[in-house]
Enzyme design. Sequence first.
Site, PDB file in Angstrom:
ATOM      1  N   ASP A  84      38.481  29.735  42.096  1.00  0.00           N
ATOM      2  CA  ASP A  84      38.000  31.233  42.490  1.00  0.00           C
ATOM      3  C   ASP A  84      36.633  31.386  41.983  1.00  0.00           C
ATOM      4  OD1 ASP A  84      40.543  30.920  43.705  1.00  0.00           O
ATOM      5  OD2 ASP A  84      41.402  32.278  42.321  1.00  0.00           O
ATOM      6  N   LYS A 129      43.937  30.738  49.223  1.00  0.00           N
ATOM      7  CA  LYS A 129      45.228  31.354  48.698  1.00  0.00           C
ATOM      8  C   LYS A 129      45.211  32.741  48.601  1.00  0.00           C
ATOM      9  CE  LYS A 129      43.741  30.389  43.822  1.00  0.00           C
ATOM     10  NZ  LYS A 129      44.111  31.763  43.217  1.00  0.00           N
ATOM     11  N   CYS A 167      44.284  34.036  37.643  1.00  0.00           N
ATOM     12  CA  CYS A 167      44.313  32.803  38.525  1.00  0.00           C
ATOM     13  C   CYS A 167      44.207  31.438  37.826  1.00  0.00           C
ATOM     14  CB  CYS A 167      43.489  32.793  39.801  1.00  0.00           C
ATOM     15  SG  CYS A 167      43.681  34.161  40.902  1.00  0.00           S
TER      16      CYS A 167
END
Length: 176
Positions: free
Chosen positions: A15, A74, A105
């Site tokens: 991310d 996701k 995350c």
Amino acid sequence: MPLMSARRSRLVIIDFQTRLMPAIHDGPRLLANAGKLVAAAKLLDVPIVMTEQNPAGLGATVPELAEAAPAIAKMSFDSCGAPGFIDAITGDDDLILCGCEAHVCVGQTALSLLENKRRVFVVQDAIGSRMPESKEVALRRLERNGAEIVTTEMVVFEWLRTAEHPQFRAAAKLIK
């Protein structure tokens, strides 16, 4: 825990996204270190897996890393809950994690991987959170639960193992 090995590692980039990075404490330095890890992985044939959290909301992967690997989109914070992620990390490779956010995350992914008996290395100088204390707490928790906390330089030089490695000069230039 033995040294990391390029031939049995997989770099997991979590991310690093365009709308998220401006809010991440020390973001440019973390992004630079992630770039070094990607470059070293490519030099040493280490597979790369990349995720994007809610890309419609947080944007795509930052341009500096976008070409590293196709991103797995996701919605779950834990990458292990994303369709295709587990398939991308099959086997028993060591998993070298970098990304954002450390306490969400990255943390949830690392804890799930540890729960599933995977060897997890979290790259301290290539993970970030909006608030420094969130990152600090996440690192302490991850270490208590079995993750190895490492630095970018540790990863690169353990992957190399020797100054006689054919890619030593190119990889060493990444660190300087």
